[in-house]
Scaffold this active site. Structure first.
Site, PDB file in Angstrom:
ATOM      1  N   LYS A  15     -45.369 -25.111  14.518  1.00 17.70           N
ATOM      2  CA  LYS A  15     -45.107 -26.550  14.339  1.00 17.70           C
ATOM      3  C   LYS A  15     -44.596 -27.158  15.646  1.00 17.70           C
ATOM      4  O   LYS A  15     -44.954 -28.291  16.001  1.00 17.70           O
ATOM      5  CB  LYS A  15     -44.100 -26.759  13.208  1.00 17.70           C
ATOM      6  CG  LYS A  15     -43.631 -28.183  13.013  1.00 17.70           C
ATOM      7  CD  LYS A  15     -44.701 -29.112  12.439  1.00 17.70           C
ATOM      8  CE  LYS A  15     -44.204 -30.553  12.437  1.00 17.70           C
ATOM      9  NZ  LYS A  15     -45.010 -31.472  11.662  1.00 17.70           N
TER      10      LYS A  15
ATOM     11  N   THR B 193     -39.376 -29.393   9.005  1.00 12.38           N
ATOM     12  CA  THR B 193     -39.517 -28.936  10.390  1.00 12.38           C
ATOM     13  C   THR B 193     -38.121 -28.667  10.931  1.00 12.38           C
ATOM     14  O   THR B 193     -37.326 -29.601  11.089  1.00 12.38           O
ATOM     15  CB  THR B 193     -40.195 -30.015  11.254  1.00 12.38           C
ATOM     16  OG1 THR B 193     -41.453 -30.339  10.664  1.00 12.38           O
ATOM     17  CG2 THR B 193     -40.404 -29.522  12.676  1.00 12.38           C
TER      18      THR B 193
ATOM     19  N   LYS C 129     -36.091 -35.493  16.764  1.00 14.60           N
ATOM     20  CA  LYS C 129     -35.508 -34.225  16.288  1.00 14.60           C
ATOM     21  C   LYS C 129     -36.460 -33.070  16.591  1.00 14.60           C
ATOM     22  O   LYS C 129     -36.069 -32.025  17.094  1.00 14.60           O
ATOM     23  CB  LYS C 129     -35.232 -34.382  14.787  1.00 14.60           C
ATOM     24  CG  LYS C 129     -34.724 -33.170  14.041  1.00 14.60           C
ATOM     25  CD  LYS C 129     -35.814 -32.384  13.325  1.00 14.60           C
ATOM     26  CE  LYS C 129     -36.546 -33.142  12.252  1.00 14.60           C
ATOM     27  NZ  LYS C 129     -37.575 -32.359  11.568  1.00 14.60           N
TER      28      LYS C 129
HETATM   29  P1  NAP Z   1     -37.505 -38.640   4.796  1.00 13.54           P
HETATM   30  O1  NAP Z   1     -38.435 -39.571   4.111  1.00 13.54           O
HETATM   31  O2  NAP Z   1     -36.423 -39.154   5.660  1.00 13.54           O
HETATM   32  O3  NAP Z   1     -36.863 -37.694   3.648  1.00 13.54           O
HETATM   33  C1  NAP Z   1     -35.853 -36.786   3.952  1.00 13.54           C
HETATM   34  C2  NAP Z   1     -35.417 -36.102   2.674  1.00 13.54           C
HETATM   35  O4  NAP Z   1     -34.379 -35.172   2.993  1.00 13.54           O
HETATM   36  C3  NAP Z   1     -34.820 -37.069   1.636  1.00 13.54           C
HETATM   37  O5  NAP Z   1     -35.150 -36.577   0.357  1.00 13.54           O
HETATM   38  C4  NAP Z   1     -33.325 -36.925   1.914  1.00 13.54           C
HETATM   39  O6  NAP Z   1     -32.508 -37.268   0.805  1.00 13.54           O
HETATM   40  C5  NAP Z   1     -33.244 -35.444   2.183  1.00 13.54           C
HETATM   41  N1  NAP Z   1     -32.049 -35.044   2.920  1.00 13.54           N
HETATM   42  C6  NAP Z   1     -31.763 -35.294   4.229  1.00 13.54           C
HETATM   43  N2  NAP Z   1     -30.583 -34.730   4.553  1.00 13.54           N
HETATM   44  C7  NAP Z   1     -30.128 -34.109   3.436  1.00 13.54           C
HETATM   45  C8  NAP Z   1     -28.975 -33.369   3.136  1.00 13.54           C
HETATM   46  N3  NAP Z   1     -28.043 -33.108   4.059  1.00 13.54           N
HETATM   47  N4  NAP Z   1     -28.819 -32.894   1.873  1.00 13.54           N
HETATM   48  C9  NAP Z   1     -29.756 -33.142   0.932  1.00 13.54           C
HETATM   49  N5  NAP Z   1     -30.874 -33.838   1.149  1.00 13.54           N
HETATM   50  C10 NAP Z   1     -31.049 -34.315   2.390  1.00 13.54           C
HETATM   51  O7  NAP Z   1     -38.300 -37.584   5.703  1.00 13.54           O
HETATM   52  P2  NAP Z   1     -39.799 -37.038   5.555  1.00 13.54           P
HETATM   53  O8  NAP Z   1     -40.687 -37.884   6.395  1.00 13.54           O
HETATM   54  O9  NAP Z   1     -40.123 -36.805   4.127  1.00 13.54           O
HETATM   55  O10 NAP Z   1     -39.655 -35.641   6.343  1.00 13.54           O
HETATM   56  C11 NAP Z   1     -39.174 -34.455   5.720  1.00 13.54           C
HETATM   57  C12 NAP Z   1     -39.449 -33.288   6.657  1.00 13.54           C
HETATM   58  O11 NAP Z   1     -40.864 -33.182   6.877  1.00 13.54           O
HETATM   59  C13 NAP Z   1     -38.806 -33.420   8.045  1.00 13.54           C
HETATM   60  O12 NAP Z   1     -38.365 -32.166   8.521  1.00 13.54           O
HETATM   61  C14 NAP Z   1     -39.962 -33.948   8.900  1.00 13.54           C
HETATM   62  O13 NAP Z   1     -39.770 -33.620  10.273  1.00 13.54           O
HETATM   63  C15 NAP Z   1     -41.125 -33.217   8.274  1.00 13.54           C
HETATM   64  N6  NAP Z   1     -42.450 -33.862   8.444  1.00 13.54           N
HETATM   65  C16 NAP Z   1     -42.604 -35.212   8.233  1.00 13.54           C
HETATM   66  C17 NAP Z   1     -43.866 -35.792   8.386  1.00 13.54           C
HETATM   67  C18 NAP Z   1     -44.109 -37.269   8.168  1.00 13.54           C
HETATM   68  O14 NAP Z   1     -45.201 -37.764   8.548  1.00 13.54           O
HETATM   69  N7  NAP Z   1     -43.189 -38.018   7.564  1.00 13.54           N
HETATM   70  C19 NAP Z   1     -44.953 -34.993   8.773  1.00 13.54           C
HETATM   71  C20 NAP Z   1     -44.768 -33.635   8.944  1.00 13.54           C
HETATM   72  C21 NAP Z   1     -43.514 -33.081   8.778  1.00 13.54           C
HETATM   73  P3  NAP Z   1     -32.140 -38.822   0.535  1.00 13.54           P
HETATM   74  O15 NAP Z   1     -33.304 -39.371  -0.230  1.00 13.54           O
HETATM   75  O16 NAP Z   1     -30.900 -38.753  -0.252  1.00 13.54           O
HETATM   76  O17 NAP Z   1     -31.939 -39.473   1.881  1.00 13.54           O
END
Ligand code: NAP
Length: 296
Positions: free
Chosen positions: A172, A97, A240
């Site tokens: 979104k 997102t 965010k």
């Molecule tokens: P998360 O568990 O915090 O995972 C974030 C991922 O991004 C990790 O693999 C992290 O790597 C990587 N990352 C962050 N900054 C980076 C960078 N500068 N360079 C390379 N890798 C980087 O988050 P998530 O919940 O999976 O969410 C991911 C996306 O989906 C977000 O945009 C979120 O808003 C969206 N989303 C989430 C949900 C939900 O329910 N969780 C639902 C819908 C949409 P590391 O492992 O090294 O930290």
């Protein structure tokens, strides 16, 4: 399946999503900044890429699922990013997102290299990622969307082409307006009931059977009552998203009153160091404001 997919970002969402693609038989390469998170997929047969450039070099499709706009920009457009090695004719799908305006810039820069780009953010939470029941909101060229449909079918139950580049991210942002205002409503309803000493479990069950039923109530209501505040979806990610919503509202010259209030409450929780809790921890703000205990 001969479409070679490289999946970048194996967090709460990315790990199960990439797992579905591997299980469907796609040749899968994975990259994650913290390498240990790739272990389980590599054990199941995914190829490990040591760098982003390596992951992109022989991919037909690159999927990104990382946190925020600058992270996607760095992975895709950075000096050693996807753009440095990806072949013309390939497709990049960003499922994070991020800002709609930034998505349009990425679309233009990749397009100049004859690389297709879709903004394809998702909704449905970690539960939707694990069960492959996400809803996927897609912006970009219709022909690129059609080509990507078999991939989306492995990840979700609906993939909708919303419009041109950036339209998926606008959709979104609309989704997050509904999520944030609905979660406020859930906390407010539980607060009123708790202040009247009403037992909350039957209340949630009753409300879930009528017109007030919602994903937030069904999934986060019980979590609140059981005092389970682990993420799911982290407050810092919703904060965010609400910043992205605010920017999109400003750019369009329009307003969203309940979302502005939600942003204040989530920003306050962030200031109090609660950013890595699940969004249901919004209940803490309402407990403080209403001087009432809602959690069990
Ligand atoms: P998360 O568990 O915090 O995972 C974030 C991922 O991004 C990790 O693999 C992290 O790597 C990587 N990352 C962050 N900054 C980076 C960078 N500068 N360079 C390379 N890798 C980087 O988050 P998530 O919940 O999976 O969410 C991911 C996306 O989906 C977000 O945009 C979120 O808003 C969206 N989303 C989430 C949900 C939900 O329910 N969780 C639902 C819908 C949409 P590391 O492992 O090294 O930290």
């Amino acid at each position: 399946m001969d479409t070679r997919i490289s999946f970048l970002g194996l967090g709460i969402m990315g790990l199960p999503m990439a797992g579905h693609l591997l299980a469907a038989g796609y040749p899968l390469t994975v990259y994650n900044r913290t390498v240990s998170k790739t272990d389980s997929l590599v054990k199941q047969g995914a190829k490990l890429a040591a760098t982003v450039a390596e992951a992109a070099s022989d991919a037909d499709v690159v999927i990104t699922m990382v946190a925020d706009t600058p992270d996607v920009e760095q992975l895709l457009l950075g000096e050693h990013g996807v753009i440095s090695t990806i072949q013309s004719g390939a497709t990049v799908i960003d499922m994070s997102t991020i800002s709609p305006a930034a998505s349009q810039v990425i679309y233009g820069k990749l397009g100049a290299k004859q690389v297709g780009f879709l903004d394809a953010p998702v909704s449905g939470g970690d539960v939707g990622a694990i069960n492959a029941t996400l809803t996927i909101m897609v912006g970009g060229d219709a022909v690129t969307f059609q080509r990507a449909l078999p991939i989306f079918d492995c990840l979700g139950k609906t993939a909708t082409h919303i419009g041109a580049s950036g339209a998926g991210q606008i959709c979104k942002a609309c989704n997050q307006i509904l999520v944030a205002s609905n979660l406020m409503g859930v906390c407010e309803a539980l607060g009123l009931a708790a202040a009247n000493d009403i037992e909350l479990k039957p209340l949630v069950k009753a409300l879930g059977g009528g017109a007030a039923q919602s994903w937030q109530l069904d999934n986060l209501g019980p979590a609140i009552l059981n005092n389970q505040l682990d993420p799911g979806f982290m407050i810092e990610l919703l904060a965010k998203d609400l910043r992205i919503v605010e920017e999109a509202l400003d750019a369009a010259g329009t307003v969203a009153e309940s979302t502005s209030k939600a942003k204040q409450l989530f920003d306050r929780l962030m200031d109090e160091g609660e950013g890595r809790l699940g969004t249901q921890a919004l209940v803490k703000a309402y407990e403080q404001l209403g001087k009432v205990r809602i959690r069990g």
